[in-house]
Design a protein around this motif. Structure first.
Motif, mmCIF file in Angstrom:
data_model
loop_
_atom_site.group_PDB
_atom_site.id
_atom_site.type_symbol
_atom_site.label_atom_id
_atom_site.label_comp_id
_atom_site.label_asym_id
_atom_site.label_seq_id
_atom_site.Cartn_x
_atom_site.Cartn_y
_atom_site.Cartn_z
ATOM 1 N N ILE A 101 0.859 -1.178 0.000
ATOM 2 C CA ILE A 101 0.000 0.000 0.000
ATOM 3 C C ILE A 101 0.898 1.232 0.000
ATOM 4 N N SER A 102 0.886 1.971 -1.104
ATOM 5 C CA SER A 102 1.726 3.149 -1.303
ATOM 6 C C SER A 102 3.215 2.800 -1.362
ATOM 7 N N SER A 126 -4.370 -1.507 8.086
ATOM 8 C CA SER A 126 -4.027 -0.601 6.983
ATOM 9 C C SER A 126 -4.428 0.795 7.424
ATOM 10 N N ALA A 128 -4.866 3.480 5.802
ATOM 11 C CA ALA A 128 -5.858 4.110 4.930
ATOM 12 C C ALA A 128 -7.277 3.713 5.335
ATOM 13 N N LEU A 132 -10.167 6.026 7.322
ATOM 14 C CA LEU A 132 -11.458 6.208 6.664
ATOM 15 C C LEU A 132 -12.597 5.952 7.643
ATOM 16 N N PHE A 144 -8.034 5.683 -3.022
ATOM 17 C CA PHE A 144 -6.760 5.851 -2.329
ATOM 18 C C PHE A 144 -5.762 6.483 -3.296
ATOM 19 N N GLY A 146 -2.517 7.753 -2.156
ATOM 20 C CA GLY A 146 -1.146 7.744 -1.671
ATOM 21 C C GLY A 146 -0.656 9.151 -1.356
ATOM 22 N N VAL A 170 -8.613 9.398 -0.094
ATOM 23 C CA VAL A 170 -7.731 8.991 1.008
ATOM 24 C C VAL A 170 -6.295 9.259 0.578
ATOM 25 N N TYR A 172 -2.025 10.020 1.937
ATOM 26 C CA TYR A 172 -1.000 10.026 2.976
ATOM 27 C C TYR A 172 -0.249 11.355 2.892
ATOM 28 N N VAL A 229 -2.825 10.548 7.814
ATOM 29 C CA VAL A 229 -3.730 10.217 6.710
ATOM 30 C C VAL A 229 -4.747 11.354 6.601
ATOM 31 N N ILE A 231 -8.328 12.467 4.933
ATOM 32 C CA ILE A 231 -9.551 11.989 4.293
ATOM 33 C C ILE A 231 -10.339 13.201 3.812
#
Length: 286
Positions: A101-102, A126, A128, A132, A144, A146, A170, A172, A229, A231
């Motif tokens: 993930i990313s 996770s 993400a 959420l 998502f 990243g 979402v 980062y 993160v 959102i």
């Protein structure tokens, strides 16, 4: 001659292949029993940072050897890992959360599958997904993204691509870039409802909600620490189609379809009443 010890050991060995292991985001208690078992039984553990992963392996009771594997690893290292999967169990572990993930770890999965190796993934934390659920924003449809680029143009282009998408976003982000990134989102997406979630599952876990501009101002002079993160809620309801929009759509549709079908197509596309559109289409046609 096989000893009783060797027989027990063989039964406990993992099948050769690749095991994608989700580790804790912060709290070591989030490591699942199954993940800990894989880390104890794998022949080798591929990790982003041996110093970080060594702590997790100790917590899992694992003494398995580690090999560095991260986004800067070359093709030859990846191929060596795939070759080892012929007879060994290789566990893939990231510094935190679910691998791939990313990060570009997907290349290892791609090559392992292409070589016919066994591949499985262990569900787990996770950031993400956890963020959420903490945000209080719609979760029925999300994208998502990243990390956004630190370059203004590339960042603006990425936001422009998704501005009209009716989905929660979402992303980062790092503390030092957070305020500027939130301001760029407000500029490119509109001042939407959003949430900043950080330090998930740790002592100082925090979720702060507000509009993108409010959150940007909040962190302008006090960049937060820790894993972050962001959102971002979906855009508001699109304005209703005007009479001019409906007429233009009907005229275009009637050039291809009978009146009834044209009215049905436009009704579905614009969210308008089919019977009213049919009556209008007859006026336009007449």
């Amino acid at each position: 001659m096989e000893t009783a010890f060797e027989s027990v050991r063989d039964e406990s060995r993992l099948a050769p292949g690749l095991y994608i292991v989700a580790g804790p985001i912060g709290n070591l208690g989030d490591l699942t029993p199954r993940a800990a078992e894989i880390l104890r039984k794998a022949d080798v553990v591929a990790v982003e940072d041996t110093r970080v992963s060594a702590k997790l392996l100790r917590a899992a009771g694992s003494d398995r050897p580690m090999v560095p594997y991260h986004d800067h690893s070359n093709d030859s290292l990846r191929q060596r890992l795939v070759d080892r999967m012929v007879g060994e169990a290789v566990a893939l572990l990231s510094d935190a959360g679910t691998p791939l993930i990313s990060d570009p770890g997907y290349k290892l999965v791609r090559d392992a599958r292409a070589a016919g190796r066994f591949v499985t993934s262990l569900p787990g934390p996770s950031a993400a997904i956890v963020a959420l659920t903490l945000s209080g924003l719609p979760t029925d449809r999300f994208l998502f993204m990243g990390f956004l680029s630190s370059k203004a143009k590339a960042r603006g282009d990425a936001l422009a691509e998704v501005a009209a998408l009716r989905a929660t976003l979402v992303l980062y982000e790092s503390g030092p870039r957070l305020s500027a990134s939130l301001a760029a989102m407000a500029e490119g997406l509109g001042d939407r409802d959003a949430a900043v979630v950080r330090e998930i599952s740790k002592t100082f876990e925090e979720t702060v909600t507000g509009t993108l501009r409010e959150l940007s101002a909040r962190y302008a002079d006090a960049p937060p620490r820790g894993e972050i993160v962001v959102i971002v809620g979906p855009p508001g309801e699109a304005p209703a189609a005007s009479q001019e929009d409906a007429d233009a759509a009907l005229i275009e549709a009637m050039a291809r379809l009978p009146v009834s079908k044209a009215a049905g197509e436009v009704a579905k596309a614009l969210g308008l009443d089919r019977r009213e559109l049919y009556a209008r289409a007859m006026v336009l046609k007449g």
